[in-house]
Scaffold this active site. Sequence first.
Site, PDB file in Angstrom:
ATOM      1  N   GLY A  48       3.747  22.273  47.839  1.00 50.97           N
ATOM      2  CA  GLY A  48       3.014  22.346  49.103  1.00 50.97           C
ATOM      3  C   GLY A  48       1.603  21.873  48.847  1.00 50.97           C
ATOM      4  O   GLY A  48       1.387  20.890  48.148  1.00 50.97           O
ATOM      5  N   SER A  50      -1.838  23.396  47.317  1.00 55.39           N
ATOM      6  CA  SER A  50      -2.262  24.600  46.595  1.00 55.39           C
ATOM      7  C   SER A  50      -3.519  25.241  47.174  1.00 55.39           C
ATOM      8  O   SER A  50      -3.676  26.458  47.113  1.00 55.39           O
ATOM      9  CB  SER A  50      -2.454  24.287  45.112  1.00 55.39           C
ATOM     10  OG  SER A  50      -3.353  23.218  44.929  1.00 55.39           O
ATOM     11  N   CYS A  79       5.208  22.205  41.329  1.00 52.97           N
ATOM     12  CA  CYS A  79       4.115  21.385  41.843  1.00 52.97           C
ATOM     13  C   CYS A  79       2.943  22.271  42.315  1.00 52.97           C
ATOM     14  O   CYS A  79       2.276  22.848  41.467  1.00 52.97           O
ATOM     15  CB  CYS A  79       4.664  20.446  42.911  1.00 52.97           C
ATOM     16  SG  CYS A  79       3.676  18.960  43.064  1.00 52.97           S
ATOM     17  N   ARG A 106      -5.093  19.118  39.251  1.00 55.60           N
ATOM     18  CA  ARG A 106      -4.507  18.691  40.542  1.00 55.60           C
ATOM     19  C   ARG A 106      -4.465  17.162  40.627  1.00 55.60           C
ATOM     20  O   ARG A 106      -5.376  16.477  40.159  1.00 55.60           O
ATOM     21  CB  ARG A 106      -5.324  19.229  41.715  1.00 55.60           C
ATOM     22  CG  ARG A 106      -5.228  20.731  41.883  1.00 55.60           C
ATOM     23  CD  ARG A 106      -5.872  21.168  43.195  1.00 55.60           C
ATOM     24  NE  ARG A 106      -5.119  20.680  44.338  1.00 55.60           N
ATOM     25  CZ  ARG A 106      -5.662  20.287  45.479  1.00 55.60           C
ATOM     26  NH1 ARG A 106      -6.963  20.325  45.639  1.00 55.60           N
ATOM     27  NH2 ARG A 106      -4.900  19.865  46.462  1.00 55.60           N
ATOM     28  N   ILE A 136       5.411  14.219  43.292  1.00 58.07           N
ATOM     29  CA  ILE A 136       4.736  14.004  44.575  1.00 58.07           C
ATOM     30  C   ILE A 136       3.322  14.575  44.464  1.00 58.07           C
ATOM     31  O   ILE A 136       3.133  15.789  44.479  1.00 58.07           O
ATOM     32  CB  ILE A 136       5.511  14.682  45.727  1.00 58.07           C
ATOM     33  CG1 ILE A 136       6.960  14.167  45.762  1.00 58.07           C
ATOM     34  CG2 ILE A 136       4.811  14.425  47.052  1.00 58.07           C
ATOM     35  CD1 ILE A 136       7.862  14.919  46.719  1.00 58.07           C
ATOM     36  N   HIS A 172       9.585  17.941  41.501  1.00 53.96           N
ATOM     37  CA  HIS A 172      10.368  18.731  42.468  1.00 53.96           C
ATOM     38  C   HIS A 172      11.861  18.700  42.127  1.00 53.96           C
ATOM     39  O   HIS A 172      12.562  17.771  42.537  1.00 53.96           O
ATOM     40  CB  HIS A 172      10.184  18.152  43.878  1.00 53.96           C
ATOM     41  CG  HIS A 172       8.870  18.450  44.487  1.00 53.96           C
ATOM     42  ND1 HIS A 172       8.694  19.443  45.438  1.00 53.96           N
ATOM     43  CD2 HIS A 172       7.657  17.904  44.287  1.00 53.96           C
ATOM     44  CE1 HIS A 172       7.429  19.481  45.803  1.00 53.96           C
ATOM     45  NE2 HIS A 172       6.767  18.559  45.121  1.00 53.96           N
ATOM     46  N   GLU A 174      14.199  20.410  43.358  1.00 53.32           N
ATOM     47  CA  GLU A 174      15.052  20.728  44.519  1.00 53.32           C
ATOM     48  C   GLU A 174      15.384  19.485  45.342  1.00 53.32           C
ATOM     49  O   GLU A 174      16.174  19.560  46.273  1.00 53.32           O
ATOM     50  CB  GLU A 174      14.356  21.791  45.395  1.00 53.32           C
ATOM     51  CG  GLU A 174      13.243  21.297  46.307  1.00 53.32           C
ATOM     52  CD  GLU A 174      11.913  21.007  45.604  1.00 53.32           C
ATOM     53  OE1 GLU A 174      11.868  21.013  44.361  1.00 53.32           O
ATOM     54  OE2 GLU A 174      10.919  20.770  46.326  1.00 53.32           O
TER      55      GLU A 174
HETATM   56  N1  GLN Z   1      -1.112  17.814  45.348  1.00 53.35           N
HETATM   57  C1  GLN Z   1      -0.717  19.115  45.787  1.00 53.35           C
HETATM   58  C2  GLN Z   1      -1.745  20.162  45.377  1.00 53.35           C
HETATM   59  O1  GLN Z   1      -2.652  19.849  44.702  1.00 53.35           O
HETATM   60  C3  GLN Z   1       0.627  19.490  45.225  1.00 53.35           C
HETATM   61  C4  GLN Z   1       1.694  18.573  45.770  1.00 53.35           C
HETATM   62  C5  GLN Z   1       3.074  19.155  45.788  1.00 53.35           C
HETATM   63  O2  GLN Z   1       3.279  20.371  45.719  1.00 53.35           O
HETATM   64  N2  GLN Z   1       4.037  18.295  45.912  1.00 53.35           N
HETATM   65  O3  GLN Z   1      -1.642  21.268  45.736  1.00 53.35           O
END
Ligand code: GLN
Length: 191
Positions: A48, A50, A79, A106, A136, A172, A174
């Site tokens: 998601g 963060s 992630c 990040r 991602i 990921h 999933e």
């Molecule tokens: N770039 C997002 C973050 O820094 C993480 C991306 C993801 O969970 N796919 O929170």
Amino acid sequence: MNRTVGVLALQGAYQKHVDCLSRLGVDTLLIRKASELDQCDGLIIPGGESTTMSLLIQESGMYEPLRDFAQVKPVMGVCAGMIMMSASVDDQRVKPLQIMPFRALRNHYGRQVHSFSADITLDFDADGDTFHAHFIRAPGVETLANGIEVLATCNDESVMIGDGGHIALSFHPELTDDARIHAYWLSNINV
Ligand code: GLN
């Protein structure tokens, strides 16, 4: 007794973990408040954003309960969930849960290429097929202590780490039909 795995559902990509766990015959519970953790034998913190997830964890009063849960039950962080499990983050807006001794970086793989896929070798299944991993806007990892085991690398970067109970992943798992990583983590759950 059947295992019940909680999937933190404050924000982000939680639904596909539910689908993956049900394919493995595991009961799931979407977690939006601390009391719901009592029914869980393990917890997935999904991907998601963060910074948002960190705020929602604090606003919902789940910061300490999640830390307490991780003392006794296995957690898998994906992630943004990996970032939340870290001991420190290179972004002060995130207050990590400090579940495992590593530093999260990040968006480590650059602004130009936010997303990519790679076939990686899983150390726990080194003779098996490679795993098609989707990254991602993925975080990087700097391990900070001996107790951390690197479970997979990609271009010499650690992308999956564990400590014998918890695991944290930059990518990921999933998003494929390959449930080996979920199954591996589930083997840490004792009921
Ligand atoms: N770039 C997002 C973050 O820094 C993480 C991306 C993801 O969970 N796919 O929170």
